[in-house]
Design a protein around this motif. Structure first.
Motif, PDB file in Angstrom:
ATOM      1  N   TYR A 113       0.823  -1.205   0.000  1.00 14.22           N
ATOM      2  CA  TYR A 113       0.000   0.000   0.000  1.00 14.22           C
ATOM      3  C   TYR A 113       0.862   1.262   0.000  1.00 14.22           C
ATOM      4  O   TYR A 113       1.942   1.299   0.592  1.00 14.22           O
ATOM      5  CB  TYR A 113      -0.898   0.041   1.245  1.00 14.22           C
ATOM      6  CG  TYR A 113      -1.979  -1.009   1.278  1.00 14.22           C
ATOM      7  CD1 TYR A 113      -3.271  -0.714   0.866  1.00 14.22           C
ATOM      8  CD2 TYR A 113      -1.703  -2.299   1.723  1.00 14.22           C
ATOM      9  CE1 TYR A 113      -4.267  -1.672   0.897  1.00 14.22           C
ATOM     10  CE2 TYR A 113      -2.690  -3.265   1.767  1.00 14.22           C
ATOM     11  CZ  TYR A 113      -3.976  -2.951   1.347  1.00 14.22           C
ATOM     12  OH  TYR A 113      -4.955  -3.907   1.379  1.00 14.22           O
ATOM     13  N   GLY A 114       0.355   2.273  -0.662  1.00 14.03           N
ATOM     14  CA  GLY A 114       0.840   3.625  -0.491  1.00 14.03           C
ATOM     15  C   GLY A 114      -0.223   4.390   0.284  1.00 14.03           C
ATOM     16  O   GLY A 114      -1.073   3.800   0.941  1.00 14.03           O
ATOM     17  N   TYR A 115      -0.202   5.722   0.186  1.00 11.45           N
ATOM     18  CA  TYR A 115      -1.184   6.488   0.946  1.00 11.45           C
ATOM     19  C   TYR A 115      -1.564   7.778   0.199  1.00 11.45           C
ATOM     20  O   TYR A 115      -0.822   8.289  -0.638  1.00 11.45           O
ATOM     21  CB  TYR A 115      -0.637   6.852   2.329  1.00 11.45           C
ATOM     22  CG  TYR A 115       0.538   7.796   2.290  1.00 11.45           C
ATOM     23  CD1 TYR A 115       0.348   9.181   2.350  1.00 11.45           C
ATOM     24  CD2 TYR A 115       1.838   7.322   2.174  1.00 11.45           C
ATOM     25  CE1 TYR A 115       1.425  10.049   2.289  1.00 11.45           C
ATOM     26  CE2 TYR A 115       2.912   8.177   2.122  1.00 11.45           C
ATOM     27  CZ  TYR A 115       2.706   9.541   2.181  1.00 11.45           C
ATOM     28  OH  TYR A 115       3.769  10.404   2.111  1.00 11.45           O
ATOM     29  N   ASP A 295       3.946   1.635   3.090  1.00  8.73           N
ATOM     30  CA  ASP A 295       5.168   2.433   3.199  1.00  8.73           C
ATOM     31  C   ASP A 295       4.785   3.892   3.431  1.00  8.73           C
ATOM     32  O   ASP A 295       4.202   4.533   2.558  1.00  8.73           O
ATOM     33  CB  ASP A 295       5.990   2.290   1.913  1.00  8.73           C
ATOM     34  CG  ASP A 295       7.286   3.092   1.939  1.00  8.73           C
ATOM     35  OD1 ASP A 295       7.538   3.783   2.938  1.00  8.73           O
ATOM     36  OD2 ASP A 295       8.032   3.033   0.953  1.00  8.73           O
ATOM     37  N   LEU A 296       5.128   4.435   4.615  1.00 13.01           N
ATOM     38  CA  LEU A 296       4.760   5.809   4.967  1.00 13.01           C
ATOM     39  C   LEU A 296       5.990   6.692   5.172  1.00 13.01           C
ATOM     40  O   LEU A 296       5.932   7.694   5.879  1.00 13.01           O
ATOM     41  CB  LEU A 296       3.886   5.813   6.226  1.00 13.01           C
ATOM     42  CG  LEU A 296       2.610   4.977   6.182  1.00 13.01           C
ATOM     43  CD1 LEU A 296       1.812   5.164   7.463  1.00 13.01           C
ATOM     44  CD2 LEU A 296       1.751   5.312   4.973  1.00 13.01           C
ATOM     45  N   LYS A 337       3.685  16.980  13.609  1.00 12.53           N
ATOM     46  CA  LYS A 337       2.499  16.887  12.751  1.00 12.53           C
ATOM     47  C   LYS A 337       1.750  15.586  13.021  1.00 12.53           C
ATOM     48  O   LYS A 337       2.350  14.547  13.302  1.00 12.53           O
ATOM     49  CB  LYS A 337       2.893  16.933  11.269  1.00 12.53           C
ATOM     50  CG  LYS A 337       3.555  18.233  10.819  1.00 12.53           C
ATOM     51  CD  LYS A 337       3.919  18.159   9.342  1.00 12.53           C
ATOM     52  CE  LYS A 337       4.722  19.373   8.896  1.00 12.53           C
ATOM     53  NZ  LYS A 337       3.933  20.616   8.959  1.00 12.53           N
ATOM     54  N   LEU A 338       0.441  15.677  12.914  1.00 15.58           N
ATOM     55  CA  LEU A 338      -0.455  14.532  12.918  1.00 15.58           C
ATOM     56  C   LEU A 338      -1.100  14.478  11.539  1.00 15.58           C
ATOM     57  O   LEU A 338      -1.564  15.502  11.028  1.00 15.58           O
ATOM     58  CB  LEU A 338      -1.526  14.689  13.999  1.00 15.58           C
ATOM     59  CG  LEU A 338      -2.664  13.671  13.991  1.00 15.58           C
ATOM     60  CD1 LEU A 338      -2.245  12.391  14.707  1.00 15.58           C
ATOM     61  CD2 LEU A 338      -3.928  14.244  14.656  1.00 15.58           C
ATOM     62  N   PHE A 339      -1.138  13.297  10.923  1.00 15.43           N
ATOM     63  CA  PHE A 339      -1.643  13.181   9.557  1.00 15.43           C
ATOM     64  C   PHE A 339      -2.917  12.339   9.517  1.00 15.43           C
ATOM     65  O   PHE A 339      -3.002  11.296  10.177  1.00 15.43           O
ATOM     66  CB  PHE A 339      -0.598  12.517   8.653  1.00 15.43           C
ATOM     67  CG  PHE A 339       0.694  13.277   8.561  1.00 15.43           C
ATOM     68  CD1 PHE A 339       0.800  14.410   7.767  1.00 15.43           C
ATOM     69  CD2 PHE A 339       1.802  12.865   9.276  1.00 15.43           C
ATOM     70  CE1 PHE A 339       1.988  15.117   7.678  1.00 15.43           C
ATOM     71  CE2 PHE A 339       3.001  13.554   9.199  1.00 15.43           C
ATOM     72  CZ  PHE A 339       3.091  14.680   8.397  1.00 15.43           C
ATOM     73  N   GLU A 340      -3.885  12.801   8.738  1.00 18.87           N
ATOM     74  CA  GLU A 340      -5.023  11.968   8.368  1.00 18.87           C
ATOM     75  C   GLU A 340      -4.726  11.447   6.968  1.00 18.87           C
ATOM     76  O   GLU A 340      -4.474  12.226   6.046  1.00 18.87           O
ATOM     77  CB  GLU A 340      -6.325  12.764   8.366  1.00 18.87           C
ATOM     78  CG  GLU A 340      -7.537  11.920   7.951  1.00 18.87           C
ATOM     79  CD  GLU A 340      -8.787  12.751   7.756  1.00 18.87           C
ATOM     80  OE1 GLU A 340      -9.745  12.217   7.142  1.00 18.87           O
ATOM     81  OE2 GLU A 340      -8.828  13.913   8.204  1.00 18.87           O
ATOM     82  N   ILE A 341      -4.736  10.120   6.809  1.00 13.25           N
ATOM     83  CA  ILE A 341      -4.376   9.517   5.525  1.00 13.25           C
ATOM     84  C   ILE A 341      -5.389   8.469   5.118  1.00 13.25           C
ATOM     85  O   ILE A 341      -6.198   7.995   5.930  1.00 13.25           O
ATOM     86  CB  ILE A 341      -2.975   8.866   5.574  1.00 13.25           C
ATOM     87  CG1 ILE A 341      -2.954   7.717   6.599  1.00 13.25           C
ATOM     88  CG2 ILE A 341      -1.903   9.902   5.887  1.00 13.25           C
ATOM     89  CD1 ILE A 341      -1.686   6.890   6.569  1.00 13.25           C
ATOM     90  N   LEU A 343      -5.108   4.746   3.033  1.00 10.79           N
ATOM     91  CA  LEU A 343      -4.208   3.771   2.430  1.00 10.79           C
ATOM     92  C   LEU A 343      -4.732   3.358   1.059  1.00 10.79           C
ATOM     93  O   LEU A 343      -5.921   3.080   0.902  1.00 10.79           O
ATOM     94  CB  LEU A 343      -4.051   2.541   3.324  1.00 10.79           C
ATOM     95  CG  LEU A 343      -3.422   2.789   4.699  1.00 10.79           C
ATOM     96  CD1 LEU A 343      -3.178   1.460   5.402  1.00 10.79           C
ATOM     97  CD2 LEU A 343      -2.114   3.563   4.584  1.00 10.79           C
ATOM     98  N   ILE A 344      -3.835   3.321   0.085  1.00 13.04           N
ATOM     99  CA  ILE A 344      -4.178   2.987  -1.292  1.00 13.04           C
ATOM    100  C   ILE A 344      -3.363   1.780  -1.727  1.00 13.04           C
ATOM    101  O   ILE A 344      -2.122   1.809  -1.698  1.00 13.04           O
ATOM    102  CB  ILE A 344      -3.897   4.165  -2.245  1.00 13.04           C
ATOM    103  CG1 ILE A 344      -4.563   5.446  -1.747  1.00 13.04           C
ATOM    104  CG2 ILE A 344      -4.316   3.822  -3.672  1.00 13.04           C
ATOM    105  CD1 ILE A 344      -6.068   5.411  -1.767  1.00 13.04           C
ATOM    106  N   GLU A 345      -4.050   0.710  -2.148  1.00 11.37           N
ATOM    107  CA  GLU A 345      -3.328  -0.483  -2.601  1.00 11.37           C
ATOM    108  C   GLU A 345      -2.628  -0.188  -3.931  1.00 11.37           C
ATOM    109  O   GLU A 345      -3.224   0.370  -4.859  1.00 11.37           O
ATOM    110  CB  GLU A 345      -4.279  -1.661  -2.765  1.00 11.37           C
ATOM    111  CG  GLU A 345      -3.563  -2.955  -3.133  1.00 11.37           C
ATOM    112  CD  GLU A 345      -4.515  -4.133  -3.271  1.00 11.37           C
ATOM    113  OE1 GLU A 345      -4.063  -5.176  -3.794  1.00 11.37           O
ATOM    114  OE2 GLU A 345      -5.682  -4.009  -2.869  1.00 11.37           O
ATOM    115  N   LYS A 346      -1.353  -0.569  -3.997  1.00  5.70           N
ATOM    116  CA  LYS A 346      -0.583  -0.354  -5.227  1.00  5.70           C
ATOM    117  C   LYS A 346      -0.873  -1.466  -6.226  1.00  5.70           C
ATOM    118  O   LYS A 346      -1.156  -2.594  -5.845  1.00  5.70           O
ATOM    119  CB  LYS A 346       0.915  -0.307  -4.895  1.00  5.70           C
ATOM    120  CG  LYS A 346       1.303   0.931  -4.119  1.00  5.70           C
ATOM    121  CD  LYS A 346       2.823   1.003  -3.930  1.00  5.70           C
ATOM    122  CE  LYS A 346       3.240   2.272  -3.216  1.00  5.70           C
ATOM    123  NZ  LYS A 346       4.713   2.357  -3.023  1.00  5.70           N
TER     124      LYS A 346
END
Length: 346
Positions: A113-115, A295-296, A337-341, A343-346
């Motif tokens: 996954y990516g994001y 991978d983040l 920082k706090l992130f709202e993400i 996840l996207i399957e590659k």
């Protein structure tokens, strides 16, 4: 007692051969490594000496045979991970023991996954984040380090700490979770956890770890607390008495994954940080199989554009989920920082 059919050793095997001054000689052969769903073979052979009266074969300290000395085990019942095998041969007035092992890997490679970055919020860069959870519109966070550990209620949009208590200075705080309006908070090496009232942050209980030696990450299902201890094991605890009742070993199709840290249960899967890596593992809690890897590293790059991270372990650590609005939040140790993400399957 289960009955196992006879099985020829057709897979890769590990063999342990023993001989003694009394003239007895044995060979214990097992499938050294296999994948979930396949059969694992065990075969005990006596090569020299008077025949044993009986042979008991054990896997993980549970006997698996009756009279047979050649077995085929169902790995779905064994589960993922390293399993100890032992054979006890009984003779008049004495016993002889042989040991071996079977390692079971996941049967599928994890998805990658990516994001997508949705939102960025401020976060206290002094917080050595250990646990993170979303509840009723707020973030609840625990921080670590001996003498610096704290429990906090945080405004998501501003990063402001609205409520805070400090842990006794002799403890190193770790992960936390919230179940039935109680906060459960782990410590690192003291083998002790604490329970707090959600509204007041007043301590209302404590508990000890039974089998695992350390406390790292904590989350929950409807019926269990779920804990990591820095190894490749995920533990399941009774929330009524906090006793550790079982564990699964976490594996990919190639190797065990250890240093499991902060965790969150999301849609039935355990999302886990691995210590000192900027990634999230998606784990099946029933089997321990790693079903996905995200991978983040790019998020850490966004943090270091605005601040210098001073320490090696100032990495991703903190996962929280807003189930009602399907929002995933992540941060790291000393991250500003706090992130709202997403996840996207590659």
């Amino acid at each position: 007692m289960r009955t196992y059919k006879l099985f020829a050793l057709a897979l890769a095997t590990i063999t342990v051969t023993s001989c003694s001054e009394t003239g007895y000689k044995f060979k214990l052969s097992t499938t050294k490594k296999t994948t979930l769903g396949k059969k694992a073979a065990i075969k005990f052979e006596q090569l020299e000496g008077n025949k044993a009266d009986s042979v008991h074969i054990y896997v993980d300290n549970k006997r698996v045979n009756k009279n047979e000395t050649s077995l085929a085990l169902d790995t779905d019942k064994l589960g993922l991970g390293m399993h100890t095998v032992s054979a006890l041969a009984f003779f008049p007035g004495k016993t002889k023991k042989e040991k071996a092992s079977i390692e079971v890997l996941a049967d599928k490679a994890p998805k990658v996954y990516g994001y997508k970055l949705i939102n960025t919020f401020p976060h206290d860069k002094e917080a050595y984040t250990q646990g993170l959870e979303y509840k009723n519109g707020f973030l609840y966070e625990t921080t670590g380090r001996r003498g610096e550990s704290s429990l906090r209620k945080v405004d998501i949009k501003t990063g402001e700490v609205l409520q805070k208590i400090d842990l006794d200075k002799k403890y190193f705080g770790e992960g936390m979770t919230i179940l039935n309006d109680k906060i459960y908070w782990l410590t690192w090496q003291a083998r002790k956890g604490f329970i707090y009232d959600l509204e007041t942050f007043k301590q209302i209980g404590s508990f000890d770890y039974d089998n695992s030696h350390e406390g790292w990450g904590l989350t929950h299902s409807d019926s269990k607390l779920i804990k990591t201890d820095g190894t490749n094991k995920v533990w399941f605890l009774n929330p009524e008495n906090q006793k550790e009742i079982k564990n699964v070993q976490v594996y990919t199709d190639k190797y065990p994954v250890d240093k499991l840290n902060e965790i969150e249960l999301i849609n039935g899967k355990v999302y886990a940080n691995k210590w000192q890596q900027n990634s999230i593992l998606i784990i099946n809690p029933e089997t321990g199989a790693v079903e996905g890897v995200a991978d983040l590293n790019g998020l850490k790059d966004l943090v270091t554009k605005d601040q210098k991270l001073e320490e090696q372990d100032d990495v991703l650590n903190g996962i929280a989920y807003d189930a009602k609005n399907n929002r995933l939040f992540v941060t790291g140790k000393h991250w500003g920082k706090l992130f709202e993400i997403e996840l996207i399957e590659k």
